[in-house]
Motif scaffolding. Structure first.
Motif, PDB file in Angstrom:
ATOM      1  N   ARG A  48       0.750  -1.101   0.244  1.00 40.34           N
ATOM      2  CA  ARG A  48      -0.299  -0.091  -0.020  1.00 40.34           C
ATOM      3  C   ARG A  48       1.268   1.219  -0.151  1.00 40.34           C
ATOM      4  O   ARG A  48       0.853   2.634  -0.407  1.00 40.34           O
ATOM      5  CB  ARG A  48      -1.209   0.162   1.329  1.00 40.34           C
ATOM      6  N   ALA A  49       1.773   0.809   0.435  1.00 42.21           N
ATOM      7  CA  ALA A  49       2.913   1.898   0.613  1.00 42.21           C
ATOM      8  C   ALA A  49       2.950   2.296  -0.537  1.00 42.21           C
ATOM      9  O   ALA A  49       3.306   3.793  -0.832  1.00 42.21           O
ATOM     10  CB  ALA A  49       4.049   1.829   1.302  1.00 42.21           C
ATOM     11  N   SER A  50       3.758   1.872  -1.144  1.00 39.18           N
ATOM     12  CA  SER A  50       4.467   1.988  -2.922  1.00 39.18           C
ATOM     13  C   SER A  50       3.532   2.635  -3.538  1.00 39.18           C
ATOM     14  O   SER A  50       3.705   3.368  -4.535  1.00 39.18           O
ATOM     15  CB  SER A  50       5.148   0.335  -3.320  1.00 39.18           C
ATOM     16  N   PHE A  51       1.757   1.365  -3.107  1.00 33.99           N
ATOM     17  CA  PHE A  51       1.017   1.880  -4.032  1.00 33.99           C
ATOM     18  C   PHE A  51       0.200   3.829  -4.359  1.00 33.99           C
ATOM     19  O   PHE A  51       0.155   4.448  -4.969  1.00 33.99           O
ATOM     20  CB  PHE A  51      -0.216   1.237  -4.042  1.00 33.99           C
ATOM     21  N   ASP A  52       0.828   4.140  -2.822  1.00 30.62           N
ATOM     22  CA  ASP A  52       0.366   5.294  -2.031  1.00 30.62           C
ATOM     23  C   ASP A  52       1.192   6.082  -2.605  1.00 30.62           C
ATOM     24  O   ASP A  52       1.277   7.495  -3.774  1.00 30.62           O
ATOM     25  CB  ASP A  52       0.311   5.582  -1.393  1.00 30.62           C
ATOM     26  N   LYS A  53       2.738   6.403  -2.636  1.00 36.38           N
ATOM     27  CA  LYS A  53       3.955   6.696  -3.427  1.00 36.38           C
ATOM     28  C   LYS A  53       3.448   7.241  -4.499  1.00 36.38           C
ATOM     29  O   LYS A  53       3.865   8.103  -5.347  1.00 36.38           O
ATOM     30  CB  LYS A  53       4.914   5.988  -2.634  1.00 36.38           C
TER      31      LYS A  53
ATOM     32  N   GLU B 154       5.604  -2.003 -10.005  1.00 37.99           N
ATOM     33  CA  GLU B 154       6.019  -2.947  -9.312  1.00 37.99           C
ATOM     34  C   GLU B 154       7.695  -2.085  -9.497  1.00 37.99           C
ATOM     35  O   GLU B 154       8.495  -3.146  -8.946  1.00 37.99           O
ATOM     36  CB  GLU B 154       5.860  -4.530 -10.053  1.00 37.99           C
ATOM     37  N   ILE B 155       8.194  -1.660 -10.460  1.00 38.49           N
ATOM     38  CA  ILE B 155       9.241  -0.849 -10.057  1.00 38.49           C
ATOM     39  C   ILE B 155       9.422   0.296  -9.058  1.00 38.49           C
ATOM     40  O   ILE B 155      10.432  -0.088  -8.931  1.00 38.49           O
ATOM     41  CB  ILE B 155       9.623  -0.146 -12.114  1.00 38.49           C
ATOM     42  N   VAL B 156       8.398   0.284  -8.535  1.00 38.42           N
ATOM     43  CA  VAL B 156       7.818   1.431  -7.200  1.00 38.42           C
ATOM     44  C   VAL B 156       9.010   0.402  -6.291  1.00 38.42           C
ATOM     45  O   VAL B 156       9.506   1.165  -5.208  1.00 38.42           O
ATOM     46  CB  VAL B 156       7.000   2.178  -7.047  1.00 38.42           C
TER      47      VAL B 156
END
Length: 412
Positions: free
Chosen positions: A54-59, A180-182
């Protein structure tokens, strides 16, 4: 009750009201609201299933809205975009693709950069087998050796196109790959792309980044935006994994004698290069084909039929086409690579003027050939090798000399 995205879209696409009043088109605000729901209720669950936190998605998605200025959009509730009319698209000689001024400029810069990065390129060729000239040529063609302006946020582009473009499924796949790269640690703000979602100096789509990008400078991450060694190695790795044959050339400009039909063209009609020479096909330079090539497969390529340069190409030519599925692109890269590596110039044979036609004219010609049982590879108004050789076979059947290319007189 939770409303599905499809149901919400149905609400936006207003139904006709009593009395037969035409449907009301959606507003941008309504589409933006749908996008926000789609992002949370559709995109996020799929990203989570792919291992994105979730953190990567939000970022990655912070502040990402719809870019209404991108081409090929089909917003829900809006009138369908008119299909591009082929009758409005002109078709000319393939020679227009090969700007001598552009090729000379790219070659001069490419030679300088090949010298500057000679050590890295040597190690890259040793590992992946792809010659420095080919790598540098692709780098130059794709991003001007890293100097081209690449202005867009990958997430603005891909989120917009995944939600409301004419090819939503393709861009949804690429958006999920970008997330996925993030997750792997790349900062979203670094991921600049073209309007089509191709990233960095080698112009990789996110799925290609995941599959082929490599860390060659040893800093622990594959940086195709800022690192030249990573960029060059990633291009080589891409070509290697697509089947590049170590030690082989891409192709040779040739002369096909009048008694040998140009309709022999195509990767599915390969023969040993020695067998082509027995039929009278020679290099335009007059030099023999290299000894290491003679016993291996080669293919006839006549991108303008008899109205332009003719070639014997190797399977590596078709590997270059994996980067961009165009005969002319692969020829441009091959010629530019030769200029960088050997100081050669333009093709020896001139591209002839075949007049100006409409793509719709060529599409009608293709449909006519299809109706007679020829496999033209699709009636798209672009004469690929299947169309070219079908024209040649049709001409042979009529007792004419095969030319293997549409002309104004033929269309008429």
């Amino acid at each position: 009750m939770i409303r599905t995205l499809a149901f919400l879209i149905a609400l936006v696409v207003a139904l006709p009201v009593a009395g037969g009043t035409p449907a009301r088109a959606a507003s941008r605000g309504e589409v933006e609201a749908l996008y926000a729901k789609w992002r949370e209720n559709d995109l996020w669950p799929q990203a989570r299933a792919n291992g994105v936190s979730r953190a990567s998605f939000d970022k990655a998605m912070k502040g990402v809205g719809l870019n209404w200025d991108l081409p090929d959009l089909a917003p829900p509730g809006f009138p369908k975009p008119e299909e591009r009319k082929q009758s409005q698209a002109e078709f000319r000689s393939p020679g227009a693709y090969f700007s001598e001024k552009s090729l000379q400029g790219l070659a001069a810069t490419g030679r300088s950069l090949a010298s500057r990065h000679a050590s890295a390129l040597k190690r890259i060729e040793q590992k992946w087998g792809v010659p420095a000239g080919i790598i540098i040529a692709i780098w130059g063609r794709e991003s001007g050796f890293g100097g081209a302006r690449i202005p867009h946020s990958i997430f603005d582009v891909l989120a917009t196109k995944a939600f409301m473009s004419t090819r939503k499924d393709l861009f949804r796949k690429e958006l999920l790959a970008a997330l996925e790269i993030v997750e792997r640690g790349v900062a979203p703000g670094q991921m600049k792309s073209s309007w089509a979602g191709a990233m960095g100096q080698p112009q990789f789509l996110p799925s290609s980044y995941l599959a082929y990008a490599v860390d060659f400078d040893g800093d622990g991450r594959a940086d195709i935006w800022n690192s030249v060694p990573d960029t060059l190695a990633s291009i080589a790795n891409y070509l290697s994994k697509k089947g590049w044959q170590r030690g082989r050339d891409w192709g040779f400009e040739a002369v096909i004698p009048q008694g040998v039909t140009c309709a022999l063209e195509g990767p599915d009609r390969a023969r040993k290069i020695a067998d082509w020479t027995k039929m009278g096909i020679i290099r335009v330079s007059g030099r023999p084909f290299p000894d290491n090539e003679r016993g291996q497969a080669g293919m006839v390529l006549v991108p303008a039929g008899i109205y332009g340069p003719e070639f014997i190409v190797t399977p590596n030519f078709y590997v270059i086409k994996e980067y961009n599925n165009s005969d002319l692109y692969a020829l441009f890269i091959g010629n530019l690579a030769d200029r960088i590596a050997w100081g050669t110039g333009s093709f020896a044979t001139r591209w002839q003027d075949i007049g100006t036609m409409l793509r719709s004219d060529i599409a009608r010609l293709q449909k006519t050939l299809e109706g007679q049982g020829y496999d033209v590879g699709g009636a798209d108004g672009l004469p690929g090798y299947k169309t070219r050789r079908s024209i040649g076979e049709w001409q042979q059947k009529r007792g004419e000399r095969p030319t293997c290319f549409p002309t104004v007189s033929m269309v008429k």
